[in-house]
Write an enzyme that holds these catalytic residues in place. Structure first.
Site, PDB file in Angstrom:
ATOM      1  N   HIS A  82      41.351  35.176  25.113  1.00  0.00           N
ATOM      2  CA  HIS A  82      41.190  36.427  24.690  1.00  0.00           C
ATOM      3  C   HIS A  82      40.454  36.500  23.332  1.00  0.00           C
ATOM      4  O   HIS A  82      39.817  37.689  23.067  1.00  0.00           O
ATOM      5  CB  HIS A  82      42.674  37.003  24.507  1.00  0.00           C
ATOM      6  CG  HIS A  82      43.342  36.957  25.614  1.00  0.00           C
ATOM      7  ND1 HIS A  82      44.578  36.173  25.825  1.00  0.00           N
ATOM      8  CD2 HIS A  82      43.559  37.913  26.823  1.00  0.00           C
ATOM      9  CE1 HIS A  82      44.944  36.493  27.073  1.00  0.00           C
ATOM     10  NE2 HIS A  82      44.309  37.351  27.767  1.00  0.00           N
TER      11      HIS A  82
ATOM     12  N   GLN B  54      49.275  45.000  40.259  1.00  0.00           N
ATOM     13  CA  GLN B  54      48.294  43.783  40.538  1.00  0.00           C
ATOM     14  C   GLN B  54      48.925  42.706  40.792  1.00  0.00           C
ATOM     15  O   GLN B  54      48.474  41.496  41.035  1.00  0.00           O
ATOM     16  CB  GLN B  54      47.173  43.664  39.403  1.00  0.00           C
ATOM     17  CG  GLN B  54      47.738  43.171  38.239  1.00  0.00           C
ATOM     18  CD  GLN B  54      46.703  42.817  36.874  1.00  0.00           C
ATOM     19  OE1 GLN B  54      46.273  43.928  36.612  1.00  0.00           O
ATOM     20  NE2 GLN B  54      46.143  41.768  36.891  1.00  0.00           N
TER      21      GLN B  54
ATOM     22  N   SER C 168      47.227  32.590  29.778  1.00  0.00           N
ATOM     23  CA  SER C 168      48.610  32.820  29.364  1.00  0.00           C
ATOM     24  C   SER C 168      49.864  32.153  30.047  1.00  0.00           C
ATOM     25  O   SER C 168      50.884  31.863  29.663  1.00  0.00           O
ATOM     26  CB  SER C 168      48.921  34.217  29.359  1.00  0.00           C
ATOM     27  OG  SER C 168      47.838  35.066  28.948  1.00  0.00           O
TER      28      SER C 168
HETATM   29  O1  PAF Z   1      42.470  40.003  33.327  1.00  0.00           O
HETATM   30  C1  PAF Z   1      43.667  40.683  33.077  1.00  0.00           C
HETATM   31  O2  PAF Z   1      44.345  40.146  32.181  1.00  0.00           O
HETATM   32  C2  PAF Z   1      43.968  41.723  33.872  1.00  0.00           C
HETATM   33  O3  PAF Z   1      43.579  41.720  35.269  1.00  0.00           O
HETATM   34  C3  PAF Z   1      43.272  43.029  33.267  1.00  0.00           C
HETATM   35  C4  PAF Z   1      41.882  43.020  33.429  1.00  0.00           C
HETATM   36  C5  PAF Z   1      43.827  43.176  32.005  1.00  0.00           C
HETATM   37  C6  PAF Z   1      43.877  44.173  34.091  1.00  0.00           C
HETATM   38  O4  PAF Z   1      45.132  44.364  34.154  1.00  0.00           O
END
Ligand code: PAF
Length: 283
Positions: free
Chosen positions: A37, A61, A186
């Site tokens: 990140h 998701q 993570s």
């Molecule tokens: O890659 C991620 O961490 C997630 O899929 C995102 C793009 C933040 C969408 O929730």
């Protein structure tokens, strides 16, 4: 750095910066930040006047039985890291405002999701596309930065941006790895000691596979997949979810190894599912 929690405030902030002629870079995350990140932030800094980072663990998701509850969270640490690394807005929306009621209209991704994570996590990319679409509407960034570890996500989001005529540049950022080669994630904190010890074999193996292809010791996608599966099977205690060789970025099947290629892998461990990939141009 400021923290914003409401959609209205976030939108107002964007409007005011845009009026002043600034461009906005967006780093969407689900938090529990790691160096992957941070590399997105770094890239955003090179290309934007202001950086907005969102931290939102998106329930849409995660499928049934997946790790939504178990997904690591640490807002305080995320906020401190974001500030230290130059984020201007830490956007931390509330779930009640993001999803005040079940969606009456949502996105259905129907291209490039019959393979890789799309095939093994049905509906996952519908949830990703829906939340990213919402975040794009709220934040209205000029550029958005996504890590290549989720190469399929990059490809899905790029197509969504094209299909819905968003004026947003999608910038893929290369995978960041631990010293032993394991892709930063993570979810790595949910590996046991012995799983963590063997997990770097995933990257070691796909790197070797790429070399075999480059050296023309293997020329077909099926052959390379099979070799990779066999190598991983003997080295890993985790369950292989998939090993696939496809054309990139369109994620279509190939027979012969030629053109731009991705070799992608997913492995299930007890409390973590790891993904990794390698892309290259085969001459
Ligand atoms: O890659 C991620 O961490 C997630 O899929 C995102 C793009 C933040 C969408 O929730």
């Amino acid at each position: 750095m400021i923290e914003i929690n409401t959609l209205q405030e976030m939108n107002q902030w964007t409007q005011s910066k845009k009026k002043e002629g600034y461009n906005i870079g967006f780093v969407p995350t689900m938090g529990f930040l790691h160096e992957g990140h941070l590399s997105l932030i770094k890239r955003a800094q090179q290309k934007s006047d202001y950086i907005v980072m969102s931290v939102f663990v998106n329930p849409l998701q995660f499928g049934e039985g997946e790790d939504f509850q178990d997904y690591p969270r640490d807002k305080k640490r995320d906020k401190a890291l974001a500030e230290k690394h130059g984020v201007d807005v830490f956007f931390y929306p509330r779930i009640e405002e993001m999803y005040p009621r079940p969606m009456s209209v949502s996105l259905n991704v129907h291209h490039g999701v019959d393979v890789l994570c799309g095939a093994s996590r049905p509906g996952h990319f519908d949830g990703v596309a829906t939340v990213v679409m919402k975040l794009f509407q709220i934040i209205q960034p000029d550029k958005a930065f996504f890590g290549m570890k989720d190469a399929q996500q990059v490809s899905v989001i790029q197509r969504m941006v094209n299909d819905f005529h968003f004026n947003i540049e999608i910038i893929p950022v290369e995978i960041i790895r631990e010293n032993d080669g394991l892709a930063k994630s993570s979810r790595n904190v949910n590996l046991t000691i012995s799983e963590r010890k063997e997990a770097p074999k995933i990257y070691e193996t796909i790197k070797k596979a790429k070399q075999l292809a480059k050296d023309k010791q293997m020329t077909s996608a099926a052959e390379l997949e099979l070799w990779t599966i066999e190598q991983l099977k003997v080295q890993l205690s985790g369950r292989i979810d998939y090993v696939q060789v496809l054309r990139f970025p369109d994620l279509t099947a190939i027979d012969k190894l030629e053109g731009k290629i991705i070799l992608a892998v997913a492995v299930h461990y007890e409390r973590a599912r790891l993904i990794d990939n390698i892309t290259w141009k085969q001459n």
